[in-house]
Design a protein around this motif. Structure first.
Motif, PDB file in Angstrom:
ATOM      1  N   GLN A 150       0.823  -1.205   0.000  1.00  0.00           N
ATOM      2  CA  GLN A 150       0.000   0.000   0.000  1.00  0.00           C
ATOM      3  C   GLN A 150       0.856   1.252   0.000  1.00  0.00           C
ATOM      4  N   THR A 151       1.968   1.206   0.717  1.00  0.00           N
ATOM      5  CA  THR A 151       2.866   2.363   0.761  1.00  0.00           C
ATOM      6  C   THR A 151       3.498   2.619  -0.595  1.00  0.00           C
ATOM      7  N   ALA A 162      -4.183   3.561  -0.475  1.00  0.00           N
ATOM      8  CA  ALA A 162      -4.226   2.444  -1.424  1.00  0.00           C
ATOM      9  C   ALA A 162      -4.810   1.230  -0.734  1.00  0.00           C
ATOM     10  N   ASN A 163      -5.511   0.399  -1.495  1.00  0.00           N
ATOM     11  CA  ASN A 163      -5.963  -0.865  -0.928  1.00  0.00           C
ATOM     12  C   ASN A 163      -4.868  -1.922  -1.096  1.00  0.00           C
ATOM     13  N   ALA A 375       0.678  -9.322  -4.495  1.00  0.00           N
ATOM     14  CA  ALA A 375       0.976  -8.022  -3.895  1.00  0.00           C
ATOM     15  C   ALA A 375       2.203  -8.109  -2.996  1.00  0.00           C
ATOM     16  N   VAL A 376       2.325  -9.224  -2.279  1.00  0.00           N
ATOM     17  CA  VAL A 376       3.515  -9.430  -1.438  1.00  0.00           C
ATOM     18  C   VAL A 376       4.767  -9.493  -2.305  1.00  0.00           C
ATOM     19  N   LEU A 377       4.705 -10.240  -3.422  1.00  0.00           N
ATOM     20  CA  LEU A 377       5.852 -10.306  -4.329  1.00  0.00           C
ATOM     21  C   LEU A 377       6.235  -8.916  -4.821  1.00  0.00           C
ATOM     22  N   ALA A 378       5.247  -8.136  -5.252  1.00  0.00           N
ATOM     23  CA  ALA A 378       5.525  -6.801  -5.777  1.00  0.00           C
ATOM     24  C   ALA A 378       6.090  -5.884  -4.697  1.00  0.00           C
ATOM     25  N   SER A 379       5.545  -6.000  -3.492  1.00  0.00           N
ATOM     26  CA  SER A 379       6.044  -5.138  -2.412  1.00  0.00           C
ATOM     27  C   SER A 379       7.493  -5.459  -2.077  1.00  0.00           C
ATOM     28  N   MET A 380       7.825  -6.749  -2.099  1.00  0.00           N
ATOM     29  CA  MET A 380       9.190  -7.132  -1.767  1.00  0.00           C
ATOM     30  C   MET A 380      10.172  -6.800  -2.894  1.00  0.00           C
ATOM     31  N   TYR A 381       9.685  -6.762  -4.113  1.00  0.00           N
ATOM     32  CA  TYR A 381      10.499  -6.268  -5.231  1.00  0.00           C
ATOM     33  C   TYR A 381      10.905  -4.825  -4.951  1.00  0.00           C
ATOM     34  N   ALA A 382       9.955  -4.028  -4.463  1.00  0.00           N
ATOM     35  CA  ALA A 382      10.258  -2.633  -4.124  1.00  0.00           C
ATOM     36  C   ALA A 382      11.171  -2.535  -2.910  1.00  0.00           C
ATOM     37  N   VAL A 383      10.943  -3.392  -1.920  1.00  0.00           N
ATOM     38  CA  VAL A 383      11.810  -3.403  -0.738  1.00  0.00           C
ATOM     39  C   VAL A 383      13.244  -3.748  -1.135  1.00  0.00           C
ATOM     40  N   LEU A 506       9.336   6.717  -1.090  1.00  0.00           N
ATOM     41  CA  LEU A 506       9.812   5.492  -0.431  1.00  0.00           C
ATOM     42  C   LEU A 506      11.062   5.755   0.401  1.00  0.00           C
ATOM     43  N   ALA A 507      10.962   6.781   1.225  1.00  0.00           N
ATOM     44  CA  ALA A 507      12.089   7.109   2.111  1.00  0.00           C
ATOM     45  C   ALA A 507      12.050   6.321   3.416  1.00  0.00           C
TER      46      ALA A 507
END
Length: 993
Positions: A150-151, A162-163, A375-383, A506-507
């Motif tokens: 969501q972030t 965001a949902n 969504a978890v996969l995508a979030s961890m890609y960003a992480v 994404l700070a």
């Protein structure tokens, strides 16, 4: 979509002929995998049948399932010889797919999933076997991952809330349409104005969803028209009022509009009381001005290119993000920050009163399953990449597109737009097919937009060699394209300064910490350890069917031949997928008794809506548009009512009797009252109360006699496979849940697949697709989702499950599922009343434990029991559905007797704890039940409870060596809704005081 030309017509119910005899349930099934999938051994089955009071699985089924609907024809699904044989067969199927480099674009892109994420999430049962985080105390890991998602979405789009995912970009766009209609103050007859550059598949779904609810969709060149006033907006809409505007950012043809023009458009729309939605590319938003900064109210799209394979169309996590003030009307699940009983930070699902299971026909959407695992996969890609890494990926993608464009122009080839991110529209008069064919010969797929225009998109997998080959396909003899120097990319001169993103994003520490594999591996392990999934123990959630997701079934989904196929490739490149779809649709048709099946719907709710849309279209084409009443039992799942409303139907509720069954007197009265206007009835079978109702054929006859259609919800199909076929006992349409009955994992709340099966007369109305004639009939109202075959990337799981089990194994699994539920009911009946049952006290595949009298007498609630079960090492059953104050238990066929006994022992021990409260030995407020769950940390703090620390965390039956420790105490849900926070804390929150 498969249609068996030999099937009967609507009037021939093809019911079981008792003279034929029921298909027996074989105890000794020769297929080796069946013994791996089923929990109880054959000797356990015999003992458990004794506890239940039945002689055999057939005796059990005969007691509870009405004889008139018992199947007399065995399934025609042949079992494979072994797991190895299935994998070999899958290799043969995969080899029929041709993997070329995709530069098609249109919302699906090549991406690189980091191995640390693939191994530790996608291939890790701790993540993929979890359920939707309705029990937040044992879901903190994936809730944190979803908060990260969501972030990411909120910061990249520049909007507030965001949902935690939607089903795909196209359905998200359709959801945005209805959100804008709800929120806009434009007049009732106002239209949705869609820019012509919106992805065609999204436009198709928008039109499908708009049709039954009376929304008119107008497509025009909005972006190119330079709209800067309400008058210009109205003119673009054909002199109509406008409630919503939708633009693609960047457009399907690659054009990136100037920020100033978009801001003028949104100001004009707002002045006209319309809202604006941007269908936005998240990777582009790392470089381009975000929609929130140019005035968009809503942003939707997909996170697919953040490390999620194309998978022939899905599953992928769609997203929606809204400005402040719209969050309470936003569809889908929302993760929020709250606190636990000790005042510590904790996460939970927020604002759940918006959702369909609460609001039913008044819900904002019918969405139930989302795309949590993706969504978890995508979030961890960003992480893992962090803001700097994401920006570098985007600059390289843009740099390759620029290199191609520069060389094309230098050779005299017309590139239509100077402003683009990753997609080029190239004009080659009369030569488009020639160019696309030449590229294909070089191993690259481009997109033929029309006979004069080719579109091509670069992505993370595109190489300089690919770019050189593309140039050659256009007939450009160029020096090889070299490595992109991202430091030399000057976006301000290519676009304009105002269109280039300049703010920080994404700070938060989580996006700037885990950039080496060791740190990332440990972060993912830390989150997984906080959660409870099937790899820890039974998840006995009623109506959820948390069965085994076998490793062999999961094995092939990451193979490139399945993972790296674009959904719009030429048909000859996807022969393997198409064979698999044909197999699945035929098998599902066989086991349901329906004549035609479509696997396109990518969730149960989507399949439900597709079935109702087919029924609505059938009545329309028969000249009976007045048929708009949908009868729904009061016990039905909330999606039923929400889907009916979305299909343009009016909901009329049918009462339930005291024993939980449909009130047939009330049904007769409602059919009599609404006969000429009756469109359909929606029933779940076995019922949501866990009973095979013996009035089902009478019900279907009543509705058919009145001219209505019968929709049988397939949520409980796990109790019917091999023993009864809905299409043979009166059903006209059903959806199935491949993520329940057919072994696709729940993934913490998605993916799901919801195929729809129908009788022959409804087959012309199943979903189709604008890019694939084979996906559905021309007579359909349109696509249900963005890809022709929905979430095709997980279809190999269900294909493998059916092939491994075979006809006998599937039928035995049904018998064992019913046995396990009855075994639990038999063991617990003297401790907790079993609310509903059939003859001889037998239930179907689930049972409802009634705590209402206990609550009235002692004050102990179902929530107390659910949280105390965590201390005993269990996920709770379904709470207060379908009856408030109860627990619904569905153990499935995959749980063995040891685990069933462990659960029953825990429930019996908890009953003793409740009795201590009832006897006055302890006040409920001071009890372990009310304080549950207990964390390891609480043991180190001052202890004032009247029970011991050991009683708190090591109650009877808990093995200290395998203890599950919840990371938080009981979450305060009301606090989280009052203080809504749906993104990661800002960096300042981590500063030392």
């Amino acid at each position: 979509m498969s249609i068996d030309s030999q099937t009967t017509d609507q009037q021939d119910t093809d019911q079981h002929d008792p003279r034929i005899g029921a298909v027996p349930i074989e105890l000794n099934v020769a297929t080796p995998f069946v013994a791996r999938h089923l929990g109880p051994r054959d000797e356990d089955i015999a003992d458990m049948l004794g506890v239940v009071g039945k002689d055999s699985l057939d005796d059990l089924i005969d007691t509870t399932l009405p004889g008139a609907i018992r199947s007399g024809k065995p399934l025609a699904i042949e079992a494979a010889a072994s797991e190895q044989a299935v994998l070999a067969e899958l290799r043969e199927i995969a080899a029929q797919n041709t993997v070329l480099t995709s530069m098609i674009g249109l919302g699906y892109y090549g991406t690189v999933i980091p191995s640390v994420i693939k191994r530790n999430i996608l291939q890790n049962p701790s993540w993929y076997t979890a359920y939707t985080p309705y029990q937040p105390e044992i879901s903190q890991g994936r809730l944190e991952a979803l908060l990260n998602f969501q972030t990411v979405v909120s910061e990249l789009t520049g909007l507030d809330t965001a949902n935690s995912s939607l089903l795909d970009e196209s359905t998200a766009a359709a959801e945005a349409m209805t959100l804008m209609r709800r929120a806009s103050k434009a007049p009732k007859g106002a239209v949705l104005l869609v820019d012509e550059s919106v992805f065609p598949q999204s436009l198709g779904v928008i039109r499908t969803r708009a049709l039954p609810i009376g929304i008119e969709v107008v497509v025009a060149d909005i972006v190119g028209a330079g709209i800067d006033s309400p008058e210009a907006l109205r003119a673009a809409a054909g002199d109509r009022d406008v409630f919503g505007v939708m633009v693609q950012y960047p457009g399907a043809d690659g054009y990136l509009p100037p920020t100033a023009e978009l801001r003028a458009l949104t100001e004009a729309a707002h002045e006209a009381k319309a809202l604006v939605t941007a269908c936005a590319d998240l990777l582009a938003l790392t470089l381009a001005t975000p929609p929130g900064q140019w005035g968009a109210d809503v942003a939707v799209g997909t996170s697919q290119r953040f490390g999620v394979p194309m998978g022939f169309g899905g599953p992928h996590a769609g997203y929606m993000c809204v400005r402040s003030g719209l969050e309470r009307t936003m569809p889908g699940r929302l993760v929020g920050v709250s606190k636990d009983a000790a005042g510590e930070l904790g996460y939970r699902l927020a604002l759940q009163t918006r959702e369909q299971h609460i609001r039913r026909e008044k819900a904002t959407s019918n969405i139930c399953t989302a795309q949590v695992l993706l969504a978890v996969l995508a979030s961890m890609y960003a992480v893992y990449h962090g803001p700097g890494g994401l920006r570098r990926v985007a600059l390289r993608v843009h740099g390759l597109a620029t290199a191609i464009a520069d060389r094309l122009r230098a050779a005299g080839v017309e590139v239509l737009h100077d402003r683009f991110f990753d997609t080029l529209a190239v004009r080659v008069p009369g030569r488009a097919e020639e160019v696309v064919s030449a590229a294909r010969e070089s191993g690259i797929n481009l997109w033929r937009a029309d006979e004069d225009t080719v579109w091509l998109s670069t992505d993370q997998q595109t190489t300089p060699q690919d770019a050189t080959a593309v140039l050659a396909a256009f007939g450009v003899d160029s020096e090889p394209v070299g490595r992109v120097d991202i430091e030399a990319v000057d976006l301000a001169s290519e676009w304009d300064g105002e269109s280039v993103r300049t703010d920080d994003w994404l700070a938060q520490p989580v996006f700037n910490t885990f950039h080496n594999e060791t740190a990332m591996m440990r972060y993912l392990k830390r989150l997984a350890d906080r959660d409870y999934a099937l790899d820890r123990g039974m998840i006995p959630l009623g109506s959820c069917t948390m069965k085994l997701n076998a490793a062999t079934e999961m094995d092939c989904i990451t193979w490139p031949e399945f993972a790296d196929i674009h959904p719009f490739v030429p048909a000859e490149q996807s022969r393997g997928y198409r064979r698999m779809v044909d197999d699945l649709e035929a098998w599902l048709g066989d086991l349901t008794g329906y004549d035609a099946v479509s696997v396109q719907p990518n969730s149960g709710a989507t399949g439900e809506l597709a079935a109702l849309m087919a029924i609505r279209a059938y009545h329309r084409d028969n000249g009976q548009t007045e048929r708009d009443i949908c009868l729904i039992p009061s016990s039905a799942h909330g999606t039923n009512a929400a889907s009916a409303v979305m299909a343009g139907l009016r909901v009329v509720v049918v009462k339930s009797t005291d024993d939980g069954s449909i009130d047939m007197d009330d049904l007769r009265a409602k059919v009599e009252q609404h006969g000429d206007k009756l469109a359909a009835i929606m029933v779940t079978y076995p019922s949501t109360h866990g009973v095979y109702e013996d009035t089902i054929t009478e019900l279907t006859d009543l509705v058919h006699a009145a001219g209505g259609q019968v929709y049988i919800d397939g949520a409980n199909m796990n109790a019917l496979v091999g023993v009864a076929r809905p299409g043979h006992f009166g059903g006209d349409a059903s959806h199935l849940n491949l993520h329940k009955t057919f072994a696709i994992p729940h993934g913490g709340g998605g993916p799901g697949v919801g195929p729809v099966g129908v009788r022959k007369h409804l087959a012309p109305y199943l979903p189709n697709h604008p890019f694939d004639p084979a996906a559905g009939p021309e007579t359909s109202d349109g696509p249900s989702v963005g890809a022709p075959y929905g979430s095709a990337g997980v279809l190999p799981i269900s294909w493998a499950y059916l092939r491994l089990m075979g006809a006998a194994g599937l039928t035995k699994a049904t018998g064992v599922a019913v046995l396990n539920a009855n075994y639990v009911a038999a063991r617990l009946r003297e401790h907790y009343p079993v609310l509903y049952s059939g003859r001889d006290g037998i239930v179907a595949h689930e049972c409802i434990l009634d705590l209402r009298e206990l609550t009235k007498r002692t004050g102990v609630t179902v929530e107390d029991v659910a949280k105390r079960l965590i201390d005993y090492g269990f996920h709770a059953p379904t709470m207060s559905f379908p009856v408030a104050g109860t627990l619904m238990v569905e153990p499935t066929e995959s749980e063995d007797r040891t685990e069933l006994d462990r659960f029953c022992d825990a429930m019996i021990a908890i009953r003793a704890e409740i009795e201590e409260v009832g006897d006055g030995d302890v006040d409920v407020a001071d009890s372990a039940l009310r304080a549950a769950p207990h964390t390891a940390l609480c043991l180190t703090q001052e202890w004032t409870a009247p029970y011991s620390r050991a009683q708190a965390v090591y109650p009877p039956g808990v093995d200290p060596r395998s203890k599950y420790w919840p990371p938080v105490r009981r979450i305060d849900g009301a606090y989280g809704d009052r203080n809504l926070i749906c993104t990661c804390p800002p960096p300042e929150a981590f500063e030392q005081a």
